[in-house]
Design a protein around this motif. Sequence first.
Motif, PDB file in Angstrom:
ATOM      1  N   PRO A  81       0.823  -1.207   0.000  1.00 41.72           N
ATOM      2  CA  PRO A  81       0.000   0.000   0.000  1.00 41.72           C
ATOM      3  C   PRO A  81       0.860   1.261   0.000  1.00 41.72           C
ATOM      4  O   PRO A  81       2.030   1.223   0.363  1.00 41.72           O
ATOM      5  N   GLY A  82       0.269   2.358  -0.400  1.00 36.68           N
ATOM      6  CA  GLY A  82       0.942   3.653  -0.360  1.00 36.68           C
ATOM      7  C   GLY A  82       0.461   4.445   0.842  1.00 36.68           C
ATOM      8  O   GLY A  82      -0.657   4.245   1.326  1.00 36.68           O
ATOM      9  N   SER A  83       1.317   5.340   1.323  1.00 36.72           N
ATOM     10  CA  SER A  83       0.914   6.187   2.448  1.00 36.72           C
ATOM     11  C   SER A  83       1.596   7.550   2.343  1.00 36.72           C
ATOM     12  O   SER A  83       2.699   7.670   1.795  1.00 36.72           O
ATOM     13  N   ALA A  84       0.912   8.541   2.844  1.00 39.46           N
ATOM     14  CA  ALA A  84       1.461   9.894   2.901  1.00 39.46           C
ATOM     15  C   ALA A  84       0.958  10.558   4.168  1.00 39.46           C
ATOM     16  O   ALA A  84      -0.165  10.299   4.613  1.00 39.46           O
ATOM     17  N   ARG A  85       1.808  11.383   4.730  1.00 41.80           N
ATOM     18  CA  ARG A  85       1.416  12.200   5.887  1.00 41.80           C
ATOM     19  C   ARG A  85       1.675  13.646   5.510  1.00 41.80           C
ATOM     20  O   ARG A  85       2.776  14.000   5.067  1.00 41.80           O
ATOM     21  N   ILE A  86       0.645  14.462   5.657  1.00 41.62           N
ATOM     22  CA  ILE A  86       0.715  15.872   5.288  1.00 41.62           C
ATOM     23  C   ILE A  86       0.321  16.702   6.507  1.00 41.62           C
ATOM     24  O   ILE A  86      -0.705  16.432   7.143  1.00 41.62           O
ATOM     25  N   ARG A  87       1.143  17.682   6.822  1.00 41.45           N
ATOM     26  CA  ARG A  87       0.881  18.558   7.961  1.00 41.45           C
ATOM     27  C   ARG A  87       0.285  19.872   7.466  1.00 41.45           C
ATOM     28  O   ARG A  87       0.792  20.486   6.541  1.00 41.45           O
ATOM     29  N   LYS A  88      -0.800  20.300   8.102  1.00 40.56           N
ATOM     30  CA  LYS A  88      -1.438  21.573   7.777  1.00 40.56           C
ATOM     31  C   LYS A  88      -0.895  22.618   8.752  1.00 40.56           C
ATOM     32  O   LYS A  88      -1.015  22.447   9.958  1.00 40.56           O
ATOM     33  N   GLU A  89      -0.326  23.688   8.215  1.00 37.82           N
ATOM     34  CA  GLU A  89       0.290  24.703   9.071  1.00 37.82           C
ATOM     35  C   GLU A  89      -0.262  26.098   8.850  1.00 37.82           C
ATOM     36  O   GLU A  89       0.406  27.080   9.104  1.00 37.82           O
ATOM     37  N   GLY A  90      -1.494  26.176   8.381  1.00 37.63           N
ATOM     38  CA  GLY A  90      -2.086  27.482   8.105  1.00 37.63           C
ATOM     39  C   GLY A  90      -2.470  28.222   9.368  1.00 37.63           C
ATOM     40  O   GLY A  90      -2.449  27.684  10.473  1.00 37.63           O
ATOM     41  N   LYS A  91      -2.834  29.471   9.210  1.00 38.61           N
ATOM     42  CA  LYS A  91      -3.261  30.301  10.337  1.00 38.61           C
ATOM     43  C   LYS A  91      -4.693  29.973  10.745  1.00 38.61           C
ATOM     44  O   LYS A  91      -5.079  30.185  11.884  1.00 38.61           O
ATOM     45  N   VAL A  92      -5.493  29.456   9.808  1.00 33.81           N
ATOM     46  CA  VAL A  92      -6.895  29.146  10.097  1.00 33.81           C
ATOM     47  C   VAL A  92      -7.097  27.655  10.326  1.00 33.81           C
ATOM     48  O   VAL A  92      -7.780  27.254  11.255  1.00 33.81           O
ATOM     49  N   VAL A  93      -6.509  26.812   9.471  1.00 31.70           N
ATOM     50  CA  VAL A  93      -6.678  25.359   9.577  1.00 31.70           C
ATOM     51  C   VAL A  93      -5.318  24.737   9.882  1.00 31.70           C
ATOM     52  O   VAL A  93      -4.340  24.971   9.182  1.00 31.70           O
ATOM     53  N   ARG A  94      -5.291  23.941  10.952  1.00 35.82           N
ATOM     54  CA  ARG A  94      -4.073  23.232  11.339  1.00 35.82           C
ATOM     55  C   ARG A  94      -4.424  21.765  11.532  1.00 35.82           C
ATOM     56  O   ARG A  94      -5.583  21.404  11.618  1.00 35.82           O
ATOM     57  N   GLY A  95      -3.401  20.927  11.592  1.00 39.06           N
ATOM     58  CA  GLY A  95      -3.629  19.508  11.828  1.00 39.06           C
ATOM     59  C   GLY A  95      -2.786  18.654  10.918  1.00 39.06           C
ATOM     60  O   GLY A  95      -1.717  19.064  10.469  1.00 39.06           O
ATOM     61  N   SER A  96      -3.270  17.461  10.626  1.00 39.57           N
ATOM     62  CA  SER A  96      -2.520  16.537   9.774  1.00 39.57           C
ATOM     63  C   SER A  96      -3.470  15.629   9.009  1.00 39.57           C
ATOM     64  O   SER A  96      -4.620  15.436   9.398  1.00 39.57           O
ATOM     65  N   ILE A  97      -2.938  15.104   7.906  1.00 44.36           N
ATOM     66  CA  ILE A  97      -3.676  14.170   7.057  1.00 44.36           C
ATOM     67  C   ILE A  97      -2.838  12.903   6.932  1.00 44.36           C
ATOM     68  O   ILE A  97      -1.636  12.986   6.668  1.00 44.36           O
ATOM     69  N   ASP A  98      -3.464  11.766   7.119  1.00 44.04           N
ATOM     70  CA  ASP A  98      -2.831  10.474   6.842  1.00 44.04           C
ATOM     71  C   ASP A  98      -3.616   9.826   5.716  1.00 44.04           C
ATOM     72  O   ASP A  98      -4.806   9.524   5.873  1.00 44.04           O
ATOM     73  N   LEU A  99      -2.950   9.648   4.578  1.00 42.67           N
ATOM     74  CA  LEU A  99      -3.561   9.052   3.396  1.00 42.67           C
ATOM     75  C   LEU A  99      -2.988   7.658   3.198  1.00 42.67           C
ATOM     76  O   LEU A  99      -1.771   7.474   3.273  1.00 42.67           O
ATOM     77  N   HIS A 100      -3.871   6.683   2.941  1.00 41.84           N
ATOM     78  CA  HIS A 100      -3.438   5.313   2.645  1.00 41.84           C
ATOM     79  C   HIS A 100      -4.221   4.830   1.427  1.00 41.84           C
ATOM     80  O   HIS A 100      -5.434   5.022   1.352  1.00 41.84           O
ATOM     81  N   VAL A 101      -3.516   4.209   0.501  1.00 46.65           N
ATOM     82  CA  VAL A 101      -4.133   3.645  -0.696  1.00 46.65           C
ATOM     83  C   VAL A 101      -3.674   2.195  -0.807  1.00 46.65           C
ATOM     84  O   VAL A 101      -2.467   1.925  -0.811  1.00 46.65           O
ATOM     85  N   GLN A 102      -4.628   1.279  -0.890  1.00 43.74           N
ATOM     86  CA  GLN A 102      -4.271  -0.136  -0.974  1.00 43.74           C
ATOM     87  C   GLN A 102      -5.106  -0.845  -2.022  1.00 43.74           C
ATOM     88  O   GLN A 102      -6.192  -0.402  -2.379  1.00 43.74           O
ATOM     89  N   ALA A 103      -4.566  -1.949  -2.478  1.00 45.66           N
ATOM     90  CA  ALA A 103      -5.263  -2.775  -3.480  1.00 45.66           C
ATOM     91  C   ALA A 103      -6.426  -3.503  -2.833  1.00 45.66           C
ATOM     92  O   ALA A 103      -6.366  -3.897  -1.663  1.00 45.66           O
TER      93      ALA A 103
END
Length: 147
Positions: A80-102
Amino acid sequence: MATFRVWVSSAVPPDEAWRRVLDLRAHDRVIPLTRVTTGRSAAADLTAGSRFVARTGMGPVGFDDAMVVESITPPRAAEPGSARIRKEGKVVRGSIDLHVQATPGGSAVSWTQDIDVRGVPRALGWLTVGASRAAYGWALRRLLRGD
């Protein structure tokens, strides 16, 4: 901080699902009132440390959603694929964990997001979660269809 998860199944194989979901150039067509203003790139061009900004709003009213890719591993063969993206904006903060699998019928995409919206009290996090889950699910389905 509130957390939500969206699961979407697709008939496309994992590598194509990955390409469609992380093609930042396509987000302008699919996500209402949002434009990637900095770092518009294809999924294959994203690496750890890549930065991009999505502007959401109408005219002068809106906000910038600044993000940085912390880690990214595309799907390969049966992995599977995975990505972690961090949100660093002034209004929206947090993180995203994306996973893609067969899956037997194509692929499954899991999008888990921790989200903190400035000005929204923790007690109203359920509103953020409900609206975000609906909006991200809708956008992911459109991206996976290739809209």
